[in-house]
Structures are given as C-alpha cells and as structure tokens.
Design a protein around this motif. Structure first.
Motif, PDB file in Angstrom:
ATOM      1  N   UNK A 104      -1.890   4.325   3.031  1.00  0.00           N
ATOM      2  CA  UNK A 104      -1.919   4.548   1.971  1.00  0.00           C
ATOM      3  C   UNK A 104      -2.699   4.314   1.128  1.00  0.00           C
ATOM      4  N   UNK A 105      -2.578   4.138  -0.479  1.00  0.00           N
ATOM      5  CA  UNK A 105      -2.426   3.310  -1.465  1.00  0.00           C
ATOM      6  C   UNK A 105      -1.808   3.000  -1.629  1.00  0.00           C
ATOM      7  N   UNK A 106      -1.304   1.573  -1.616  1.00  0.00           N
ATOM      8  CA  UNK A 106       0.713   0.459  -2.035  1.00  0.00           C
ATOM      9  C   UNK A 106       0.340   1.482  -3.416  1.00  0.00           C
ATOM     10  N   UNK A 107       2.010   1.713  -3.456  1.00  0.00           N
ATOM     11  CA  UNK A 107       2.534   1.583  -4.818  1.00  0.00           C
ATOM     12  C   UNK A 107       2.615   0.865  -6.124  1.00  0.00           C
ATOM     13  N   UNK A 108       2.521   1.205  -7.248  1.00  0.00           N
ATOM     14  CA  UNK A 108       2.220   0.520  -8.042  1.00  0.00           C
ATOM     15  C   UNK A 108       2.955  -0.605  -8.485  1.00  0.00           C
ATOM     16  N   UNK A 109       4.010  -0.713  -7.570  1.00  0.00           N
ATOM     17  CA  UNK A 109       5.157  -2.514  -7.581  1.00  0.00           C
ATOM     18  C   UNK A 109       4.554  -3.582  -6.415  1.00  0.00           C
ATOM     19  N   UNK A 110       4.394  -2.332  -5.013  1.00  0.00           N
ATOM     20  CA  UNK A 110       3.564  -2.349  -4.560  1.00  0.00           C
ATOM     21  C   UNK A 110       1.574  -3.461  -4.948  1.00  0.00           C
ATOM     22  N   UNK A 111       1.317  -3.566  -5.741  1.00  0.00           N
ATOM     23  CA  UNK A 111       0.185  -3.660  -5.952  1.00  0.00           C
ATOM     24  C   UNK A 111      -0.173  -5.014  -6.484  1.00  0.00           C
ATOM     25  N   UNK A 112       1.389  -4.881  -7.876  1.00  0.00           N
ATOM     26  CA  UNK A 112       1.603  -5.849  -8.500  1.00  0.00           C
ATOM     27  C   UNK A 112       1.993  -6.559  -8.123  1.00  0.00           C
ATOM     28  N   UNK A 113       2.738  -7.056  -7.147  1.00  0.00           N
ATOM     29  CA  UNK A 113       3.022  -7.892  -6.024  1.00  0.00           C
ATOM     30  C   UNK A 113       2.112  -8.486  -5.428  1.00  0.00           C
ATOM     31  N   UNK A 114       0.905  -7.493  -5.416  1.00  0.00           N
ATOM     32  CA  UNK A 114      -0.187  -8.193  -4.398  1.00  0.00           C
ATOM     33  C   UNK A 114      -1.025  -9.503  -5.271  1.00  0.00           C
ATOM     34  N   UNK A 115      -1.075  -9.089  -6.700  1.00  0.00           N
ATOM     35  CA  UNK A 115      -1.892  -9.017  -8.138  1.00  0.00           C
ATOM     36  C   UNK A 115      -1.311 -10.765  -7.869  1.00  0.00           C
ATOM     37  N   UNK A 116       0.052 -10.762  -7.960  1.00  0.00           N
ATOM     38  CA  UNK A 116       0.370 -11.798  -8.338  1.00  0.00           C
ATOM     39  C   UNK A 116       0.514 -12.821  -6.983  1.00  0.00           C
ATOM     40  N   UNK A 117       0.683 -12.492  -5.610  1.00  0.00           N
ATOM     41  CA  UNK A 117       0.566 -13.027  -3.923  1.00  0.00           C
ATOM     42  C   UNK A 117      -0.992 -13.508  -4.461  1.00  0.00           C
ATOM     43  N   UNK A 118      -1.376 -12.372  -4.937  1.00  0.00           N
ATOM     44  CA  UNK A 118      -3.324 -13.064  -4.588  1.00  0.00           C
ATOM     45  C   UNK A 118      -3.962 -14.566  -5.115  1.00  0.00           C
ATOM     46  N   UNK A 119      -2.758 -14.179  -7.341  1.00  0.00           N
ATOM     47  CA  UNK A 119      -2.768 -15.315  -7.482  1.00  0.00           C
ATOM     48  C   UNK A 119      -2.719 -17.019  -6.296  1.00  0.00           C
ATOM     49  N   UNK A 120      -1.069 -16.410  -6.123  1.00  0.00           N
ATOM     50  CA  UNK A 120      -0.539 -17.474  -5.442  1.00  0.00           C
ATOM     51  C   UNK A 120      -1.708 -18.279  -4.562  1.00  0.00           C
ATOM     52  N   UNK A 121      -1.761 -17.489  -3.568  1.00  0.00           N
ATOM     53  CA  UNK A 121      -2.730 -17.564  -2.296  1.00  0.00           C
ATOM     54  C   UNK A 121      -4.323 -18.419  -3.092  1.00  0.00           C
ATOM     55  N   UNK A 122      -4.681 -17.798  -3.889  1.00  0.00           N
ATOM     56  CA  UNK A 122      -5.656 -18.172  -4.804  1.00  0.00           C
ATOM     57  C   UNK A 122      -6.428 -19.745  -5.423  1.00  0.00           C
ATOM     58  N   UNK A 123      -4.980 -20.323  -6.045  1.00  0.00           N
ATOM     59  CA  UNK A 123      -4.423 -21.464  -6.110  1.00  0.00           C
ATOM     60  C   UNK A 123      -4.012 -22.209  -4.910  1.00  0.00           C
ATOM     61  N   UNK A 124      -2.946 -21.991  -4.733  1.00  0.00           N
ATOM     62  CA  UNK A 124      -3.336 -22.406  -2.706  1.00  0.00           C
ATOM     63  C   UNK A 124      -4.349 -22.285  -1.495  1.00  0.00           C
TER      64      UNK A 124
END
Length: 101
Positions: A25-45
C-alpha cells in the motif's frame, strides 16, 4: 556526520528500500519523508556523481553486498568508502531538512 547520524541514515535508506521492494500500500509518512530526502540526493547525484548514486541505490535500497557494489561500479574499496560517506552525508543533509535526523 556523527556515528549515530550515519547509523540513522543507513537505517532510513534500508527502511525505504524495503518499503519500495514490498510495494504494498501507500508507504507511511516516515517512509515517504525518507523517500523525499533520498530522491533529492539521487537527483543531485544523477548529474554530480553517478558513483554516489550507484552506491545509494545498489547498497542500501537494493541490499547488495559491499563487494558486489565495488565490482559493479568498477571502483576500489577506498573509493567506495569515501563515496559512501559522501553519499550518506548528502542524504543526511536532506533528511535533516525533513526533520528525520
């Protein structure tokens, strides 16, 4: 980056990787927040350093063994450790902005 911060970032990366692998299902809020942080890092890299992006994806989100990542990325162990710390620090920066560490 402190040892505890590095541990927290690794834990967050693995948590996110497991959640995406399960793809329930849809990930919980904590997992979504980590997803945003990881996504930003991957976009940068994606532009700045594909090796760091490869380490994040292969080691932490896909769960590959360290040596397999070194071989797949055609880098030495020293480079791996240096780039891993750089990548973890960058994810930690974005995670701090999300209030995760």
């Amino acid at each position: 980056m402190t040892k505890q911060q590095k541990k927290d970032v690794r834990k967050g990366l693995r948590r996110y990787g497991r959640a995406m692998e399960a793809a329930e299902d849809t990930p919980d809020e904590l997992t979504q927040a980590w997803g945003r942080a990881i996504g930003q890092a991957l976009d940068y890299y994606a532009e700045a350093d594909p090796v760091c992006a490869g380490i994040l994806v292969r080691r932490y989100m896909a769960g590959e063994k360290e040596w397999d990542v070194v071989e797949a990325l055609h880098i030495g162990r020293t480079t791996y450790y240096r780039k891993e710390l750089e990548a973890l620090s960058t994810v930690g920066l974005f995670a701090a902005r999300e209030g995760l560490v």
